[in-house]
Design an enzyme around this catalytic site. Structure first.
Site, PDB file in Angstrom:
ATOM      1  N   GLU A 152       0.823  -1.216   0.000  1.00 19.11           N
ATOM      2  CA  GLU A 152       0.000   0.000   0.000  1.00 19.11           C
ATOM      3  C   GLU A 152       0.855   1.264   0.000  1.00 19.11           C
ATOM      4  O   GLU A 152       1.796   1.403   0.780  1.00 19.11           O
ATOM      5  CB  GLU A 152      -0.956   0.028   1.206  1.00 19.11           C
ATOM      6  CG  GLU A 152      -1.874   1.247   1.120  1.00 19.11           C
ATOM      7  CD  GLU A 152      -3.071   1.200   2.051  1.00 19.11           C
ATOM      8  OE1 GLU A 152      -3.053   0.397   2.998  1.00 19.11           O
ATOM      9  OE2 GLU A 152      -4.007   1.991   1.825  1.00 19.11           O
ATOM     10  N   GLU A 246     -12.795   2.175   2.546  1.00 23.19           N
ATOM     11  CA  GLU A 246     -11.995   2.238   3.777  1.00 23.19           C
ATOM     12  C   GLU A 246     -12.278   3.569   4.488  1.00 23.19           C
ATOM     13  O   GLU A 246     -11.395   4.400   4.658  1.00 23.19           O
ATOM     14  CB  GLU A 246     -10.509   2.083   3.450  1.00 23.19           C
ATOM     15  CG  GLU A 246      -9.730   1.515   4.613  1.00 23.19           C
ATOM     16  CD  GLU A 246      -8.248   1.407   4.304  1.00 23.19           C
ATOM     17  OE1 GLU A 246      -7.666   0.385   4.653  1.00 23.19           O
ATOM     18  OE2 GLU A 246      -7.675   2.341   3.732  1.00 23.19           O
TER      19      GLU A 246
HETATM   20 MN   LIG Z   1      -5.875   2.213   2.609  1.00 21.69          MN
END
Ligand SMILES: [Mn+2]
Length: 287
Positions: A152, A246
């Protein structure tokens, strides 16, 4: 488009330890197809038997798991301290195995370094080389299990190693495995990238995971992320992975504090708001 839409359980959770099974039925009822959790959380709070029951419940609900993990300071694959680096490699292998045992196919997050760790003391390249060397070993373990890893890219306040899509792409190319891809997140891209659509195009076929939320962590559709630009870009690269919400919206609770939520960001009923956001995402991404 053919992407499954999911959500990270932290949207609802006020703390890490919750009635995990309740979130499975709740997500399925709302029409979500994917549910996100931290592997470490499931390992910490569920026994082996409970994890097996959880896995069965996820399958029965027709959901897929989107699992995340990360390094910690005491087990960090960027470390020049060989003992800490080795511990980081073993930590990631253990979490890949656990994700696989839970029925997950992907593991993303800060697997390349420490989330919100201390500021680096040396040049970035030093940590990058250590991380890549470690990841080459970690990803072999994933390949043998048929697991896919996603590194990420996050904003500068949460990590120093990978803060742009270009850096994420370079990392993945340095490691050189078909089982390692980039995870992009609209919240972080909004801070770091010159142009969000272009960032997605830069990563192209190496995009393995997409986190979606607004510039302020609200649900998609409530802020100023250029969603049509995001949708056009993922259409152009023929992205087939998860579109994973998210959003963290609740202040004054342990989970909110972890994600720097200092004011409540959703005035409506949380389930009704997700339904509305899901509708927005399905229309925008045509999925
Ligand atoms: Mn994220």
């Amino acid at each position: 488009m053919n992407n499954k839409i999911g959500i990270q359980y932290g949207y609802w959770a006020r703390e890490r330890n919750v009635d995990f099974l309740a979130y499975v039925s709740r997500a399925a009822k709302l029409g979500l197809e994917v549910l996100g959790f931290g592997v470490g959380t499931l390992l910490t709070y569920l026994t082996v038997d409970q994890r097996n029951a959880f896995k069965t419940a996820v399958l029965d609900a027709g959901l897929e798991l989107n699992l995340q993990t990360g390094c910690r300071i005491d087990c960090d694959i960027t470390s020049g301290n060989e003992e800490i680096r080795r511990k980081g490699i073993e930590h990631l292998k253990q979490h890949i195995q656990a994700a696989h045992d839970l029925g997950g196919k992907v593991l993303g997050g800060m697997i390349h370094s420490v989330w919100c760790g201390p500021k680096p003391e040396k040049e970035r390249r030093y940590y990058l080389d250590n991380s890549v060397k470690s990841m080459k070993e970690v990803v072999k373990f994933a390949e043998d299990l048929g697991m896919f890893l996603n590194v990420e890219v996050v904003n500068r306040f949460e990590n120093f190693l990978l803060t742009t899509a270009q850096q994420g792409l370079e990392y993945v190319k340095m490691v050189g495995s078909p089982n390692l891809k980039v995870e992009l997140d609209t919240f972080h891209m909004n801070i770091e990238e010159d142009h969000i659509g272009q960032a997605i195009l830069t990563v192209g076929e190496n995009l393995g995971s997409l986190h979606v939320c607004e510039n302020n962590r609200k649900l998609p559709g409530k802020g100023h992320i250029p969603w049509n630009e995001v949708a056009d870009a993922i259409r152009q690269i023929n992205y087939r992975g998860y579109i994973a919400i998210e959003s963290f919206v609740t202040a004054d609770c342990p989970y909110g504090r972890e994600y720097f939520i200092w004011r409540d960001l959703e005035d409506n009923d949380l389930d009704a708001a997700v339904k509305e956001s899901l509708k927005f995402l399905r229309a925008t991404f045509e999925v």
